[in-house]
Design a protein around this motif. Structure first.
Motif, PDB file in Angstrom:
ATOM      1  N   LEU A  81      32.983  35.779  27.162  1.00  0.00           N
ATOM      2  CA  LEU A  81      32.602  35.008  28.345  1.00  0.00           C
ATOM      3  C   LEU A  81      33.791  34.246  28.929  1.00  0.00           C
ATOM      4  CD1 LEU A  81      29.132  33.612  27.199  1.00  0.00           C
ATOM      5  CD2 LEU A  81      29.565  35.386  28.906  1.00  0.00           C
ATOM      6  N   LEU A  82      34.632  33.689  28.063  1.00  0.00           N
ATOM      7  CA  LEU A  82      35.804  32.957  28.549  1.00  0.00           C
ATOM      8  C   LEU A  82      36.767  33.872  29.294  1.00  0.00           C
ATOM      9  CD1 LEU A  82      36.831  30.386  25.779  1.00  0.00           C
ATOM     10  CD2 LEU A  82      36.248  29.902  28.157  1.00  0.00           C
ATOM     11  N   LEU A  83      37.065  35.036  28.716  1.00  0.00           N
ATOM     12  CA  LEU A  83      37.975  35.973  29.367  1.00  0.00           C
ATOM     13  C   LEU A  83      37.406  36.457  30.693  1.00  0.00           C
ATOM     14  CD1 LEU A  83      39.447  38.196  26.496  1.00  0.00           C
ATOM     15  CD2 LEU A  83      40.711  36.729  28.075  1.00  0.00           C
ATOM     16  N   SER A  84      36.112  36.778  30.709  1.00  0.00           N
ATOM     17  CA  SER A  84      35.488  37.240  31.951  1.00  0.00           C
ATOM     18  C   SER A  84      35.479  36.134  32.996  1.00  0.00           C
ATOM     19  CB  SER A  84      34.057  37.714  31.681  1.00  0.00           C
ATOM     20  OG  SER A  84      34.063  38.905  30.934  1.00  0.00           O
ATOM     21  N   PHE A  85      35.230  34.904  32.557  1.00  0.00           N
ATOM     22  CA  PHE A  85      35.245  33.774  33.492  1.00  0.00           C
ATOM     23  C   PHE A  85      36.623  33.598  34.116  1.00  0.00           C
ATOM     24  CE2 PHE A  85      36.117  29.212  34.169  1.00  0.00           C
ATOM     25  CZ  PHE A  85      35.190  28.959  35.177  1.00  0.00           C
ATOM     26  N   TYR A  86      37.673  33.711  33.302  1.00  0.00           N
ATOM     27  CA  TYR A  86      39.039  33.594  33.824  1.00  0.00           C
ATOM     28  C   TYR A  86      39.355  34.747  34.783  1.00  0.00           C
ATOM     29  CZ  TYR A  86      39.864  30.090  30.191  1.00  0.00           C
ATOM     30  OH  TYR A  86      39.800  28.982  29.395  1.00  0.00           O
ATOM     31  N   HIS A  87      38.880  35.954  34.446  1.00  0.00           N
ATOM     32  CA  HIS A  87      39.111  37.098  35.333  1.00  0.00           C
ATOM     33  C   HIS A  87      38.430  36.890  36.685  1.00  0.00           C
ATOM     34  CE1 HIS A  87      41.348  39.728  32.759  1.00  0.00           C
ATOM     35  NE2 HIS A  87      40.423  39.768  31.813  1.00  0.00           N
ATOM     36  N   ILE A  88      37.216  36.334  36.666  1.00  0.00           N
ATOM     37  CA  ILE A  88      36.504  36.096  37.928  1.00  0.00           C
ATOM     38  C   ILE A  88      37.143  34.945  38.694  1.00  0.00           C
ATOM     39  CG2 ILE A  88      34.312  35.341  38.927  1.00  0.00           C
ATOM     40  CD1 ILE A  88      32.887  36.838  36.679  1.00  0.00           C
ATOM     41  N   LEU A  89      37.456  33.862  37.994  1.00  0.00           N
ATOM     42  CA  LEU A  89      37.996  32.668  38.645  1.00  0.00           C
ATOM     43  C   LEU A  89      39.343  32.931  39.304  1.00  0.00           C
ATOM     44  CD1 LEU A  89      37.673  29.611  39.170  1.00  0.00           C
ATOM     45  CD2 LEU A  89      38.858  29.215  37.000  1.00  0.00           C
ATOM     46  N   VAL A 170      45.055  37.695  31.390  1.00  0.00           N
ATOM     47  CA  VAL A 170      44.545  37.506  32.752  1.00  0.00           C
ATOM     48  C   VAL A 170      45.615  37.815  33.793  1.00  0.00           C
ATOM     49  CG1 VAL A 170      43.616  35.806  34.373  1.00  0.00           C
ATOM     50  CG2 VAL A 170      42.821  35.826  32.006  1.00  0.00           C
ATOM     51  N   THR A 171      46.826  37.317  33.595  1.00  0.00           N
ATOM     52  CA  THR A 171      47.885  37.544  34.584  1.00  0.00           C
ATOM     53  C   THR A 171      48.275  39.022  34.657  1.00  0.00           C
ATOM     54  OG1 THR A 171      49.503  36.909  32.882  1.00  0.00           O
ATOM     55  CG2 THR A 171      48.857  35.219  34.478  1.00  0.00           C
TER      56      THR A 171
END
Length: 305
Positions: A81-89, A170-171
């Motif tokens: 969830l954290l990784l997906s949230f960062y990808h969306i944000l 993410v980057t």
């Protein structure tokens, strides 16, 4: 005239269009729908000698294990969830901003070259990009750490330190997909009526106000649809990328549902348990798509349903 007769007449009228569509329908039937019979594994204890149909039913045993007894599940869920949230944000707005910047370029040749360069990383597999990143980010010989040394800093092990691993994921994902993601937005921008901009110029609007009051509202329906689809895949945090780049040193922050399924299902042969994880992901994804679609429609956009 019955509804069935009316529908059949439409099929006959457009039979050649459906003929063109048939390869796609066949592909989905063979590779997307026919494997769904395997979902029953989530409710069985799979036995090789008995096969899928002959294996004994165990009800919600595997789901109970996941949610109550598995020592790793909730940590893995949090990582996903954290990784997906960062990808969306950070990743979802990036192609929109780049498309807006491309839209402002007035030199056609420079615009085409810039777009082509931004597309190129998309066509490289994560295996190739993983090798590039390992070389560039190496704490001993990597170019990035050489630059850090030049300015007086200490080398950073980006792929082996929990503090920096998510940032690196993410980057690198944004860099790889940002150009490809602009294609749909550039198509939407091309469809905006030029007379709107001409009227705005007459009214004294500068480029920023034109973007704010014409460009962005005009592409909002496209943004809404892509956001719904992206939120629906929130439990897909990038299996190829994580599997290529992570290591035991960062398992605590890098292990996600897909890598858990790969490790437990394929390496430990617990097919029933990993089918339960996959079914859980699909149910959550469906719920998120429907919820996001409902919210988007309440906000005045079209949605997908």
């Amino acid at each position: 005239m019955s509804r069935w007769s009316s529908t059949w007449k439409q099929y006959k009228k457009h039979k050649y269009l459906f003929l063109l569509l048939s390869p796609v329908l066949i592909w989905y039937a063979v590779f997307a729908y026919s494997p769904m019979y395997g979902i029953q594994l989530a409710f069985k204890d799979f036995v090789y000698s008995k096969g899928i149909w002959g294996s004994p039913w165990v009800g919600f045993k595997h789901f109970d294990y996941l949610f109550t007894m598995s020592p790793d599940f909730w940590r893995i869920m949090r990582n996903t969830l954290l990784l997906s949230f960062y990808h969306i944000l950070f990743g979802f707005p990036a192609p929109i901003l780049l498309a807006l910047l491309f839209n402002e370029i007035r030199i056609p040749l420079f615009k085409k070259i810039s777009q082509t360069i931004s597309y190129l990383p998309h066509f490289l597999s994560w295996v190739v990009i993983g090798g590039i990143l390992i070389t560039l980010l190496s704490p001993s010989t990597g170019v990035v750490n050489e630059l850090i040394r030049l300015v007086g800093g200490e080398p950073i092990y980006f792929l082996g330190t929990e503090k920096y691993f998510r940032f690196t994921l993410v980057t690198s994902a944004i860099w790889k997909e940002i150009g490809w993601g602009t294609i749909i937005y550039l198509a939407a921008l091309a469809g905006i009526d030029s007379q709107l901009y001409e009227a705005a110029v007459i009214d004294g609007a500068n480029r920023w106000k034109q973007t704010l009051h014409i460009t962005i509202p005009s592409i909002l329906p496209v943004i809404a649809i892509l956001l719904i689809l992206r939120v629906g895949g929130i439990l897909d945090a990038g299996f190829d990328q994580v599997l290529t780049l992570y290591s035991p040193a960062v398992y605590h922050v890098a292990d996600i549902l897909d890598t858990y399924v790969y490790r437990v299902g394929l390496q430990n042969f617990q097919f029933s348990l990993t089918t339960a994880v996959g079914l859980f992901k699909n149910v959550v994804g469906l719920a998120l798509v429907l919820s996001t679609n409902y919210i988007v429609k309440k906000m005045g956009q079209e949605g997908i349903l």
